[in-house]
Design an enzyme around this catalytic site. Structure first.
Site, short mmCIF file in Angstrom:
data_model
loop_
_atom_site.label_atom_id
_atom_site.label_comp_id
_atom_site.label_asym_id
_atom_site.label_seq_id
_atom_site.Cartn_x
_atom_site.Cartn_y
_atom_site.Cartn_z
N CYS A 63 -5.19 0.34 3.69
CA CYS A 63 -5.16 -1.04 4.15
C CYS A 63 -6.52 -1.71 4.07
CB CYS A 63 -4.62 -1.11 5.57
SG CYS A 63 -5.60 -0.18 6.77
N HIS A 95 -5.87 -0.98 11.74
CA HIS A 95 -5.24 -1.55 10.54
C HIS A 95 -6.06 -2.71 10.02
CE1 HIS A 95 -2.17 -2.28 7.64
NE2 HIS A 95 -1.72 -3.40 8.18
N ASN A 111 -0.53 -9.20 5.16
CA ASN A 111 -0.47 -7.76 5.32
C ASN A 111 -0.32 -7.11 3.94
OD1 ASN A 111 -0.33 -5.25 6.54
ND2 ASN A 111 1.28 -5.80 7.97
N GLN A 129 0.82 -1.22 0.00
CA GLN A 129 0.00 0.00 0.00
C GLN A 129 0.85 1.26 0.00
OE1 GLN A 129 -1.61 -1.06 4.04
NE2 GLN A 129 -1.42 1.15 4.39
#
Length: 366
Positions: free
Chosen positions: A157, A292, A312, A151
């Site tokens: 996110c 997040h 992630n 990102q």
């Protein structure tokens, strides 16, 4: 990568350094020689292609970044010494965020924002007597997870989390793994704030209302907010029928959900341990203020310790190739770092519209 911003005013340098030192002080630091720190810093800068500041105060910025790097390295060394002594089950290292203060890291790398309207959890994955869940699941091994994405300095996110969950269920239902467009969500989802944050449920709602979402290849990520491209928005390559919430504060329910498909989860990642994580089962200190969005793509156990496999969106240079294993079954209803507090997943009942695959909208046929 974009050139770093010009530095903070000189008067703020001391305050920033003091604040950083306070945020990373955990134990007596293991000091390295200045020459070694500089060598490591230059090697890290080269590895991550970090350019020099192209501004009038470049020298001041470089000195600041070196000192931030030095303080982070001190924190990493102290933590790993404790890990060697058996106090932690994970290790830290020089991630792509090694020259950022915790405040800068939070500002650049996070971006989950809770939806304002409460949502009712589904009973689909509510634990029931007689449930026989597998001991371990890894959707990567089933070909339901795309490569780790990045990102960059965009707080999107939430879009990456939602996209990973939709990519997963599309593969499970149709047999095809298609990399989908985070940029379309960032540009076109008006319920959220693009690179300034958003919510995975809103992202699912956008795709449902839009009739689908375009591919990453056709609507690529640019690392910043853009203007919604109506033509590419109408290329509804992959669709979902609805989305549901996992019963909150219930790790067994989350396990049941992840056993069936990749799941979007929100966590608290506002910590230097998360910033510098490189390997192991994360059991570090973290709060419950969800900030997040990530995706749970599996779970398992190692050495008697249970963990979640979490994808992630910080690139493969962070964590275990872009993933983190987070402690599971921690005897807190919220789960580690709040992972069981706000989990959601897309529902897909059948194949994608063949006309949508060709990028043909109903509007075009009218």
């Amino acid at each position: 990568m974009r050139s770093p911003r010009c530095p903070v005013p000189a008067a703020a340098l001391l305050a920033l350094t003091v604040a950083l030192a306070a945020s990373v002080a955990v134990a007596a630091p293991l000091e390295r020689a200045d020459e070694e720190v500089r060598r490591l810093y230059e090697a890290w800068r080269s590895e991550h292609r970090r350019p020099r500041c192209n501004c009038s105060k470049a020298g001041e910025e470089d000195r600041l970044r070196l000192e931030v790097f030095r303080a982070n390295l001190r924190y990493i060394d102290a933590h790993n010494a404790e890990a060697d002594a058996g106090l932690h089950t994970f290790r830290l290292g020089l991630t792509p965020f090694a020259d950022l203060t915790l405040e800068e890291f939070v500002r650049r790398a996070l971006g989950f924002r809770n939806a304002t309207a409460p949502r009712v959890a589904s009973t689909r994955y509510l634990p029931r007597a007689g449930d026989d869940l597998p001991d371990a699941v890894d959707w990567r091994l089933q070909g339901a997870v795309t490569e780790v994405k990045n990102q960059r300095q965009c707080g999107g996110c939430w879009a990456f989390s939602a996209v990973a969950a939709m990519e997963g269920i599309n593969k499970i239902v149709t047999g095809n793994l298609v990399s989908l467009s985070e940029q379309e969500l960032i540009d076109c989802d008006s319920q959220d704030s693009g690179c300034n944050g958003g919510d995975m449920g809103n992202a699912f709602e956008f795709v449902i209302n839009n009739g689908g979402i375009d591919t990453e290849a056709d609507y690529p990520f640019i690392g910043k907010d853009g203007t919604c491209d109506a033509i590419r928005e109408n290329k509804k390559v992959v669709s979902i029928d609805s989305y549901e919430m996992v019963p909150p504060n219930n790790e067994k329910a989350l396990q049941k959900a992840v056993a069936n498909q990749p799941v979007s989860v929100a966590i608290n990642a506002n910590s230097p341990a998360f910033q510098h994580y490189t390997s192991g089962i994360f059991n570090g200190v973290c709060g419950l203020q969800l900030d997040h969005g990530v995706t749970a793509v599996g779970y398992g156990s190692e050495g008697g310790r249970d963990f979640w496999i979490v994808k992630n969106s910080w690139g493969p240079g962070w964590g275990e190739g872009g993933y983190i294993r987070m402690a599971r079954n921690v005897f807190l209803p919220t789960g580690k770092c709040g992972i069981a507090m706000d989990a959601s997943y897309p529902v897909k009942n059948g194949p994608n519209n063949p006309m949508a695959k060709a990028g043909i909208s109903k509007m075009a046929l009218a």
